[in-house]
Motif scaffolding. Structure first.
Motif, short mmCIF file in Angstrom:
data_model
loop_
_atom_site.label_atom_id
_atom_site.label_comp_id
_atom_site.label_asym_id
_atom_site.label_seq_id
_atom_site.Cartn_x
_atom_site.Cartn_y
_atom_site.Cartn_z
N SER A 56 19.12 80.31 -4.73
CA SER A 56 18.20 80.90 -3.62
C SER A 56 19.00 81.65 -2.42
CB SER A 56 18.03 79.99 -2.81
OG SER A 56 16.67 79.64 -3.67
N PRO A 57 18.90 82.34 -1.00
CA PRO A 57 19.52 83.21 -0.32
C PRO A 57 19.52 81.55 0.95
CG PRO A 57 17.53 84.62 -0.46
CD PRO A 57 18.04 83.62 -1.73
N PRO A 58 20.63 81.49 1.38
CA PRO A 58 20.60 80.55 2.38
C PRO A 58 18.82 80.58 3.44
CG PRO A 58 21.94 81.53 2.84
CD PRO A 58 21.44 82.37 1.75
N SER A 59 19.03 79.16 3.24
CA SER A 59 17.39 79.24 4.59
C SER A 59 17.87 80.00 5.99
CB SER A 59 17.07 77.75 4.56
OG SER A 59 16.65 77.91 3.73
N VAL A 60 16.96 80.59 6.24
CA VAL A 60 16.96 80.78 7.87
C VAL A 60 16.90 79.62 8.96
CG1 VAL A 60 15.92 82.54 9.47
CG2 VAL A 60 15.78 82.97 7.79
N PRO A 61 17.19 78.98 10.37
CA PRO A 61 17.32 78.04 11.10
C PRO A 61 15.86 78.26 11.57
CG PRO A 61 19.11 79.07 11.10
CD PRO A 61 18.69 80.30 10.41
N LEU A 62 15.17 77.43 11.61
CA LEU A 62 14.08 77.45 12.52
C LEU A 62 13.88 78.08 13.33
CD1 LEU A 62 12.53 73.63 11.61
CD2 LEU A 62 12.20 76.32 10.76
N GLY A 63 12.89 79.45 14.18
CA GLY A 63 13.12 79.22 15.36
C GLY A 63 13.77 80.84 15.60
N THR A 64 14.75 81.06 14.80
CA THR A 64 15.51 82.37 14.47
C THR A 64 14.42 83.32 13.72
OG1 THR A 64 16.87 80.99 13.78
CG2 THR A 64 17.36 83.91 13.22
N THR A 79 9.41 84.58 13.09
CA THR A 79 9.87 83.65 13.72
C THR A 79 8.89 82.15 13.10
OG1 THR A 79 10.55 84.56 15.11
CG2 THR A 79 10.61 82.09 15.65
N VAL A 80 9.70 81.10 12.83
CA VAL A 80 8.77 79.88 12.46
C VAL A 80 9.82 78.79 13.25
CG1 VAL A 80 8.66 78.17 10.43
CG2 VAL A 80 8.40 80.95 10.02
N ASP A 81 8.91 78.56 14.04
CA ASP A 81 9.40 77.75 15.02
C ASP A 81 9.08 76.56 14.62
OD1 ASP A 81 10.05 79.19 17.07
OD2 ASP A 81 7.91 79.70 17.12
N ARG A 190 14.99 86.43 1.86
CA ARG A 190 15.73 86.02 2.11
C ARG A 190 14.64 85.66 3.90
NH1 ARG A 190 18.45 91.12 4.97
NH2 ARG A 190 15.96 91.84 4.12
N ALA A 191 13.82 85.99 3.07
CA ALA A 191 12.88 85.01 4.75
C ALA A 191 12.62 84.41 4.32
CB ALA A 191 12.08 86.05 5.28
N ALA A 192 13.02 82.88 4.38
CA ALA A 192 13.11 81.82 3.53
C ALA A 192 13.39 80.30 4.69
CB ALA A 192 14.04 81.67 1.93
N TRP A 193 12.14 79.62 4.85
CA TRP A 193 12.30 78.09 5.52
C TRP A 193 12.12 77.07 5.14
CZ3 TRP A 193 10.10 82.58 6.55
CH2 TRP A 193 10.25 83.78 7.51
#
Length: 195
Positions: A56-64, A79-81, A190-193
């Motif tokens: 899996s690609p790296p997770s996106v940090p919350l708020g990014t 943006t997932v806060d 790539r859009a993964a949280w």
């Protein structure tokens, strides 16, 4: 006026039309409940893909913010806060909703759509726009259930579509078979949280 009985063939045609119209899920319609699940069942939904060997690609940090390219050239910025795992949620009308699969994953999301030169005038951002990737690699495709749709008052929820040039914020409620994993935008892995 003479009344004629409705034949079985006509009834089947009417049912097929209703199913097709409901599956289109226009704004304001609840998503269909996945088949093969029962209320309170902890079993994964029937549309869970087998584990994948691909990392899996790296997770996106919350708020990014993350840009997701639309097929016609538009760009949806998500943006997932926050992500919260819950055993229940406040339902419309003051009741409490329980997940059908095991857990609710509540995402606080901001979405902005720029159509650019595309023919699209809106981008879909409802629960059906996402999947859940379990820690073992299984992908849960069906995350929108009648129970997740019942959560929260309408003004608290993210609208199902964001129009060109519009920025919207609100909650997206997913029904998850797992308490840990990733919320992934279905159009762009790539859009993964992480939750």
């Amino acid at each position: 006026m003479r009344r004629t009985p409705v034949g079985l063939g006509a009834l089947v045609v009417v049912l097929v039309v209703v199913v097709v119209l409901l599956s289109a899920r226009p704004e304001g319609r609840p998503p269909a409940t996945p088949t093969g699940t029962t209320s309170g069942s902890a079993a994964p939904p029937t549309a869970t893909a087998p584990p994948t060997d691909q990392p899996s690609p790296p997770s996106v940090p919350l708020g990014t913010p993350v840009d997701v390219a639309a097929p016609d050239g538009g760009v949806l910025t998500l943006t997932v806060d926050s992500l919260t795992v819950a055993a229940s949620c406040p339902a419309r009308g003051g009741a409490t909703a329980e997940p059908e699969l095991a857990h609710f994953v509540v995402a606080e999301v901001t979405a902005l759509f720029a159509a650019g030169g595309s023919d699209e005038d809106a981008a879909r951002v409802d629960a059906g726009s996402f999947v859940i990737r379990a820690p073992d690699g299984r992908t849960q495709q069906l995350v929108a259930t009648a129970s997740s749709f019942a959560c929260f008052d309408a003004e608290q929820l993210l609208p199902p579509f964001v129009e060109d040039g519009q920025e919207v914020s609100g909650l997206v409620v997913l029904d998850s078979a797992t308490a840990h994993g990733r919320v992934v935008h279905a159009a762009d892995p790539r859009a993964a949280w992480e939750f």
